[in-house]
Enzyme design. Structure first.
Site, mmCIF file in Angstrom:
data_model
loop_
_atom_site.group_PDB
_atom_site.id
_atom_site.type_symbol
_atom_site.label_atom_id
_atom_site.label_comp_id
_atom_site.label_asym_id
_atom_site.label_seq_id
_atom_site.Cartn_x
_atom_site.Cartn_y
_atom_site.Cartn_z
ATOM 1 N N TYR A 175 0.839 -1.210 0.000
ATOM 2 C CA TYR A 175 0.000 0.000 0.000
ATOM 3 C C TYR A 175 0.872 1.258 0.000
ATOM 4 O O TYR A 175 0.652 2.191 -0.781
ATOM 5 C CB TYR A 175 -0.899 -0.040 1.234
ATOM 6 C CG TYR A 175 -1.885 1.100 1.367
ATOM 7 C CD1 TYR A 175 -3.032 1.159 0.577
ATOM 8 C CD2 TYR A 175 -1.680 2.119 2.305
ATOM 9 C CE1 TYR A 175 -3.948 2.192 0.719
ATOM 10 C CE2 TYR A 175 -2.589 3.154 2.453
ATOM 11 C CZ TYR A 175 -3.721 3.192 1.648
ATOM 12 O OH TYR A 175 -4.621 4.224 1.794
ATOM 13 N N THR A 229 -13.783 5.944 7.844
ATOM 14 C CA THR A 229 -14.490 5.274 6.737
ATOM 15 C C THR A 229 -14.541 3.775 7.021
ATOM 16 O O THR A 229 -13.975 3.304 8.002
ATOM 17 C CB THR A 229 -13.751 5.441 5.390
ATOM 18 O OG1 THR A 229 -12.481 4.787 5.488
ATOM 19 C CG2 THR A 229 -13.572 6.886 4.992
HETATM 20 P P1 NAD Z 1 -13.335 2.516 0.748
HETATM 21 O O1 NAD Z 1 -12.845 1.102 0.754
HETATM 22 O O2 NAD Z 1 -14.418 2.888 1.694
HETATM 23 O O3 NAD Z 1 -13.816 2.911 -0.750
HETATM 24 C C1 NAD Z 1 -13.032 2.641 -1.879
HETATM 25 C C2 NAD Z 1 -13.935 2.542 -3.109
HETATM 26 O O4 NAD Z 1 -13.105 2.213 -4.229
HETATM 27 C C3 NAD Z 1 -14.969 1.421 -2.968
HETATM 28 O O5 NAD Z 1 -16.261 1.890 -3.318
HETATM 29 C C4 NAD Z 1 -14.466 0.378 -3.943
HETATM 30 O O6 NAD Z 1 -15.519 -0.442 -4.506
HETATM 31 C C5 NAD Z 1 -13.771 1.218 -4.994
HETATM 32 N N1 NAD Z 1 -12.830 0.404 -5.769
HETATM 33 C C6 NAD Z 1 -11.928 -0.478 -5.288
HETATM 34 N N2 NAD Z 1 -11.311 -1.086 -6.303
HETATM 35 C C7 NAD Z 1 -11.829 -0.571 -7.452
HETATM 36 C C8 NAD Z 1 -11.600 -0.822 -8.823
HETATM 37 N N3 NAD Z 1 -10.707 -1.760 -9.224
HETATM 38 N N4 NAD Z 1 -12.311 -0.127 -9.743
HETATM 39 C C9 NAD Z 1 -13.223 0.799 -9.353
HETATM 40 N N5 NAD Z 1 -13.479 1.061 -8.055
HETATM 41 C C10 NAD Z 1 -12.800 0.382 -7.123
HETATM 42 O O7 NAD Z 1 -12.039 3.412 0.935
HETATM 43 P P2 NAD Z 1 -11.885 4.929 1.486
HETATM 44 O O8 NAD Z 1 -11.479 4.849 2.902
HETATM 45 O O9 NAD Z 1 -13.042 5.749 1.078
HETATM 46 O O10 NAD Z 1 -10.588 5.356 0.666
HETATM 47 C C11 NAD Z 1 -10.631 6.104 -0.543
HETATM 48 C C12 NAD Z 1 -9.205 6.448 -0.930
HETATM 49 O O11 NAD Z 1 -8.575 7.163 0.137
HETATM 50 C C13 NAD Z 1 -8.325 5.218 -1.200
HETATM 51 O O12 NAD Z 1 -7.448 5.490 -2.268
HETATM 52 C C14 NAD Z 1 -7.554 5.087 0.095
HETATM 53 O O13 NAD Z 1 -6.341 4.396 -0.085
HETATM 54 C C15 NAD Z 1 -7.347 6.522 0.470
HETATM 55 N N6 NAD Z 1 -7.052 6.767 1.897
HETATM 56 C C16 NAD Z 1 -7.969 6.479 2.854
HETATM 57 C C17 NAD Z 1 -7.654 6.741 4.182
HETATM 58 C C18 NAD Z 1 -8.622 6.475 5.298
HETATM 59 O O14 NAD Z 1 -8.271 6.777 6.459
HETATM 60 N N7 NAD Z 1 -9.824 5.997 5.042
HETATM 61 C C19 NAD Z 1 -6.402 7.251 4.522
HETATM 62 C C20 NAD Z 1 -5.480 7.505 3.502
HETATM 63 C C21 NAD Z 1 -5.832 7.270 2.187
#
Ligand code: NAD
Length: 457
Positions: free
Chosen positions: A363, A398
């Site tokens: 990641y 989330t």
């Molecule tokens: P989440 O898992 O709640 O949502 C991610 C979404 O991406 C889901 O709806 C999933 O179906 C979609 N997805 C996954 N693979 C896919 C694909 N191959 N094609 C199309 N859609 C796809 O995640 P989140 O917490 O909302 O995170 C969103 C972004 O923020 C991600 O890139 C994550 O790495 C980043 N992020 C999140 C956090 C956190 O604290 N939640 C922190 C740092 C970074």
């Protein structure tokens, strides 16, 4: 997700316990609502002699109906009966006139008497000249010193206040407004201790007709939009006036359609790792809108294991979704000019990509790669009159973070200046600022949305 500790901290008993034991105090942060005043109180604007920004800043603030005060407006007390200053919603200091280290004392002299006099969720902003755009060794040293000052102030501030350092290049003054409005407003509730550079551009950034709907008439595409941060990004871009094409995997089809309907956008079911993902996006955008203005690569997954226990499938899956697919889609959208001139590419990195994290070699590699993508494409985007930037979220509430083990989750929530997790909305507001046509001077930036997390600080 509910933060039970924050609920307890807000109760009368909780407040007492927290004060007595010196525990973290996560106060509710002021967040943006349409029609809300820019600031939570008057702004005090100061400048080192010969600063070049104070006038511009005061002008922008007055245009936004803020109550602007300067040092000459400070109530004059006497030594015996000093007058308490009012509580300020913002303290802004133009440090561009500081051309040698000895004059850094001017920071102390401006901030020290008033730094305790802040409202909840107040804003502190220091403005300087990018060190590599200065005229002498002394000036470069002095301007670089501003970073240590602001980051330390961030660690001392309480009650949801934030501090940022804005480096404004000579000639970039006309490009400052959107950044000033973002950093001072409640839209940057969970951004603190950060450095933002505003650069000059061939054409000055256009001011939107309405600051409430700066994306009116624009077409945006958001991947991973069915839930979490992606759903918040799509909602905020639509609030700001954009038509949003919401992309997610077919398995999330129902949630995706519900969101698209709610925000008056379109749902496009596709797996971004598919061979023809870029072509399908291009076709949709061309046939219905003749192109795109904003692309947000938000979709991301985790498959955590320590390196010794990580199989190749987990490695490949994360790198494919979080990085490789984005590069392929960019190639199609840029190569075919589907992303219009002046367009925005926006990535979602992570503080794990900056600091590294146990169990996240895959990641963190992908998220550091997103930073590489921003750096590699920034010159290309400049040539096209557009920008590429990324957010690096810290702990955001989330489903992704709800799945983290309790102890690690609590550590993530508390180990930051706000003593709480951020909301998907906080990431979305930052992305909307990058997307704003008035933000052309912000290119190649990776901005942490992390409440000044201690991780990778
Ligand atoms: P989440 O898992 O709640 O949502 C991610 C979404 O991406 C889901 O709806 C999933 O179906 C979609 N997805 C996954 N693979 C896919 C694909 N191959 N094609 C199309 N859609 C796809 O995640 P989140 O917490 O909302 O995170 C969103 C972004 O923020 C991600 O890139 C994550 O790495 C980043 N992020 C999140 C956090 C956190 O604290 N939640 C922190 C740092 C970074």
């Amino acid at each position: 997700m509910t933060d039970r500790y924050q609920q307890f901290a807000g109760s009368p008993v909780g407040r007492q316990v927290i004060r007595r034991l010196g525990l973290p105090n996560p106060v509710p942060l002021r967040r943006y609502e349409p029609g809300q005043p820019l600031l939570n109180g008057p702004a005090l604007v100061g400048a080192a002699p010969a600063g070049r920004l104070a006038e511009t800043v005061a002008g922008i603030l007055r245009k936004a109906d803020a109550d602007v005060r300067t040092a000459t407006d400070l109530p004059a007390g006497t030594d015996e009966a000093p007058t308490r200053p009012p509580r300020y919603g913002a303290l802004i200091f133009d440090a561009t006139g500081i051309t040698e280290p000895a004059r850094l004392r001017e920071l102390h002299d401006f901030f020290q008497p008033v730094i305790r006099s802040l409202t909840n969720s107040a804003r502190v902003l220091v403005l300087g000249t990018p060190p590599d755009r200065t005229g002498s060794v002394d000036e470069r040293v002095a301007q670089r010193a501003l970073e240590g000052f602001t980051r330390s102030v961030g660690k001392e501030l309480k009650r949801g206040a934030t501090v940022q350092l804005g480096y404004v290049a000579p000639g970039a003054e006309p490009n400052l407004e959107s950044t000033l409005r973002f950093l001072l407003s409640a839209k940057s509730a969970y951004v603190s201790g950060q450095v933002v550079t505003v650069s000059e551009t061939a054409q000055p950034a256009p001011a939107p007709e309405s600051w409430a709907t700066p994306l009116a008439g624009q077409v945006a595409l958001v991947t991973g939009a069915a839930r979490g941060i992606g759903a918040a990004i799509a909602t905020v871009l639509a609030r700001d006036g954009a038509h949003v094409i919401c992309v997610d995997v077919p398995a999330q089809g129902a949630d995706l359609s519900a969101l698209a309907n709610r925000i008056g956008g379109a749902a496009l079911q596709l797996d971004i790792t598919g061979d023809h993902a870029g072509d399908r996006i291009a076709e949709h955008a061309r046939t219905r809108h003749d192109g795109l203005d904003i692309v947000v690569h938000n979709a991301g997954i985790t498959r955590d294991k320590t390196l010794a226990n990580m199989d190749a499938a987990k490695w490949d899956a994360v790198l494919a979704v979080n990085l490789a697919s984005q590069l392929r889609i960019n190639e199609v959208l840029l190569g075919g000019n589907v992303l219009r001139a002046g367009g925005r590419l926006i990535g979602v990195s992570s503080i794990a990509g900056i600091s590294g994290n146990v169990g996240q070699t895959n990641y963190a590699a992908s998220k550091a790669g997103v930073i590489g993508m921003v750096q590699a494409l920034a010159p290309t985007m400049t040539e096209r009159g557009g920008t590429i930037n990324a957010v690096a979220p810290g702990f955001i509430e989330t489903k992704m973070t709800a799945a983290v083990p309790l102890f690690v989750r609590e550590a993530g929530r508390r180990m930051n200046g706000m003593a709480q997790g951020g909301l998907p909305l906080d990431v979305a507001e930052t992305i909307a600022w990058f997307a704003n046509p008035a933000s052309t001077g912000v290119n190649g930036t990776v901005l942490r949305v992390c409440g000044q997390s201690l991780l990778g600080a």
